[in-house]
Design an enzyme around this catalytic site. Structure first.
Site, PDB file in Angstrom:
ATOM      1  N   ARG A   1     -44.500  89.275  20.040  1.00 44.47           N
ATOM      2  CA  ARG A   1     -44.212  89.470  18.615  1.00 44.47           C
ATOM      3  C   ARG A   1     -44.845  90.767  18.111  1.00 44.47           C
ATOM      4  NH1 ARG A   1     -47.085  87.075  15.279  1.00 44.47           N
ATOM      5  NH2 ARG A   1     -47.100  85.014  16.212  1.00 44.47           N
TER       6      ARG A   1
ATOM      7  N   TYR B   1     -24.892  97.739   1.321  1.00 37.22           N
ATOM      8  CA  TYR B   1     -24.464  96.657   2.202  1.00 37.22           C
ATOM      9  C   TYR B   1     -24.640  95.319   1.462  1.00 37.22           C
ATOM     10  CZ  TYR B   1     -24.359  93.675   6.335  1.00 37.22           C
ATOM     11  OH  TYR B   1     -24.051  92.707   7.248  1.00 37.22           O
TER      12      TYR B   1
ATOM     13  N   ASP C   1     -30.846 103.917   4.091  1.00 35.02           N
ATOM     14  CA  ASP C   1     -30.236 103.122   5.162  1.00 35.02           C
ATOM     15  C   ASP C   1     -29.195 104.027   5.820  1.00 35.02           C
ATOM     16  OD1 ASP C   1     -28.527 101.502   6.658  1.00 35.02           O
ATOM     17  OD2 ASP C   1     -28.694  99.793   5.295  1.00 35.02           O
TER      18      ASP C   1
ATOM     19  N   LYS D   1     -24.781  98.197  14.768  1.00 36.53           N
ATOM     20  CA  LYS D   1     -23.488  98.842  14.542  1.00 36.53           C
ATOM     21  C   LYS D   1     -23.250  99.975  15.542  1.00 36.53           C
ATOM     22  CE  LYS D   1     -23.336  95.929  11.175  1.00 36.53           C
ATOM     23  NZ  LYS D   1     -23.746  96.266   9.815  1.00 36.53           N
TER      24      LYS D   1
HETATM   25  C1  LIG Z   1     -24.753  95.778   9.030  1.00 34.75           C
HETATM   26  C2  LIG Z   1     -25.556  96.550   8.073  1.00 34.75           C
HETATM   27  C3  LIG Z   1     -26.842  96.122   7.727  1.00 34.75           C
HETATM   28  C4  LIG Z   1     -27.447  94.859   8.272  1.00 34.75           C
HETATM   29  O1  LIG Z   1     -27.619  94.921   9.647  1.00 34.75           O
HETATM   30  P1  LIG Z   1     -27.629  93.611  10.585  1.00 34.75           P
HETATM   31  O2  LIG Z   1     -27.997  94.174  11.916  1.00 34.75           O
HETATM   32  O3  LIG Z   1     -26.262  93.020  10.527  1.00 34.75           O
HETATM   33  O4  LIG Z   1     -28.647  92.689  10.025  1.00 34.75           O
HETATM   34  C5  LIG Z   1     -27.574  96.892   6.844  1.00 34.75           C
HETATM   35  N1  LIG Z   1     -27.062  98.024   6.308  1.00 34.75           N
HETATM   36  C6  LIG Z   1     -25.825  98.462   6.622  1.00 34.75           C
HETATM   37  C7  LIG Z   1     -25.329  99.705   6.004  1.00 34.75           C
HETATM   38  C8  LIG Z   1     -25.032  97.744   7.509  1.00 34.75           C
HETATM   39  O5  LIG Z   1     -23.802  98.168   7.805  1.00 34.75           O
END
Ligand SMILES: *Cc1c(COP(=O)(O)O)cnc(C)c1O
Length: 395
Positions: free
Chosen positions: A55, A109, A181, A206
């Site tokens: 962890r 998001y 982000d 992604k």
């Molecule tokens: C998918 C996504 C997230 C969240 O990510 P996960 O890995 O699905 O938890 C956050 N910000 C953006 C822009 C995303 O496309």
């Protein structure tokens, strides 16, 4: 005792040799053994490098983290988390306290928006959602207790581009943290630290991992104290990643640049092709001259307009149904960044909670689709879209 060793449960250390594996081994171990309490002391004090409990960190997470640090030019080693939302949560929950105020981009998001609207207020943290392209509105939303601004450089799914330079200047002037982000744009298109962002977040799930078989996130901060705070919070909150996901993500990252460039070039072709088709009301791609933020995209993204294309069909829900049915072979799925092209329909998925009026305000009708372009041959992909659109309009 020597003779008894073989009957113990884990008697032997791994054999060491002069050579080493080229591929990173998968380290599934949750616990790490040290030789002596003195060695453990030295590990905790940082004099010796070693792991103790997964962890708190493990080799596969470190390998992925190092790659992301390098890609983002992070000032300090970032943290790999169990998902992108874990990274978002680490920032929103780990760096704020009751009484603070947080500003989010108005097209973040979906789950980030939900955390802003549902969870932070429950904990006594006030939130505002503001258009990140409108610096005057951002300034107006600031309060003395504003702690941070969270934005995405390119919004989902309408692909509007934030005024990053304006936001950096505002953040510096007011001492508010600017959090970016960078999932959509990736460090291939923009490295937010280079522009002056304070914290960078990723959903590795992604484009970076790229094969839709991994959930991971990443977060790094410019300030060392904040960076340490984020690491400690993710460990305490149990946001640690699985070694196997990290192992798969490393494999995905090996081809990230190639995949990104190919998908982006196809996206640009597809956008132009869609714009010439009957029944397509509009195409949104930051690389096109008709995009409302084209000049800003050009300045920020240095010619890398990414792999996401949105478009609007002239029709209603039945047209939308007919289109996804006809686009057989492409996944109709609410994700992005896969090696295969995926199509999503915000009105029935990411933005279903909004009223039709609110969606219309954001420019999302029943005919609105978002495409995450994958690695198909460009001419094949253009043909599949052309035929599916013709079939939908004829239906
Ligand atoms: C998918 C996504 C997230 C969240 O990510 P996960 O890995 O699905 O938890 C956050 N910000 C953006 C822009 C995303 O496309």
């Amino acid at each position: 005792m020597k003779n008894e060793k073989g009957s113990l449960v884990r008697p032997d250390a791994l054999p060491e040799g002069a050579s080493r594996p080229v591929v990173t081994p998968l380290s599934a171990s949750v616990v790490y053994a040290s030789d002596t309490p003195d060695m453990l002391d030295q590990q905790y004090e940082g004099a010796l490098h070693g792991y103790t409990y997964a962890r708190e960190g493990h080799p596969n997470a470190d390998v992925v983290g190092l790659r992301l640090d390098r890609m983002e030019k992070a000032p300090h080693p970032g943290v790999v988390t169990a998902s992108g939302m874990a990274a978002v949560s680490a920032v929103l929950l780990g760096l704020t306290k009751s009484g603070d105020h947080v500003i989010g981009g108005n097209q973040l998001y979906g789950r980030s928006l939900r955390m802003m609207s549902e969870d932070l207020p429950r904990l006594g943290i006030a939130t505002s959602m503001v258009d990140p392209g409108d610096i005057a509105a951002m300034r107006a939303a600031l309060r003395p207790e504003t702690r941070l601004i969270l934005i995405e450089t390119v919004s989902n799914p309408t692909l509007r581009v934030a005024d990053l330079e304006g936001l950096v200047a505002l953040a510096k002037e007011t001492g508010v943290l600017l959090v970016v982000d960078n999932t959509f744009t990736t460090p291939r298109a923009i490295k937010p630290f280079e522009w002056g962002a304070d914290i960078v977040i990723h959903s590795i799930t992604k484009l970076l991992a790229g094969h839709s078989d991994v959930m991971l996130g990443y977060v790094a901060a410019r300030d060392l104290t904040l960076n340490d705070k984020l690491r400690v919070f993710t460990v305490t909150a149990g946001m640690n990643p699985s070694p196997f996901d990290c192992w798969l993500a490393e494999r995905g990252l090996l081809s990230f640049d190639l995949r990104f460039d190919r998908a982006q070039s196809t996206a640009s072709e597809l956008a132009d092709h869609l714009a010439g088709l009957p029944g397509v009301k509009r195409v949104i791609y930051p690389g096109r001259k008709d995009h409302p933020d084209h000049a800003r995209a050009d300045a920020l993204l240095a010619g890398q307009f990414c792999n996401m294309v949105s478009f609007e069909l002239d029709g209603d829900r039945s047209t939308a149904n007919a289109f996804t049915r006809a686009a057989d072979g492409l996944s109709f799925a609410p994700t992005l960044g896969d090696v295969g092209t995926t199509i999503s329909h915000p009105a029935s998925s990411s933005h279903r909670a909004l009223t039709a009026e609110k969606r219309a305000e954001l420019g999302m009708s029943e005919g609105f689709f978002r495409v995450s372009v994958g690695l198909e041959a460009p001419d094949v992909l253009c043909r599949v879209f052309e035929e599916a659109i013709a079939a939908a309009l004829g239906a």
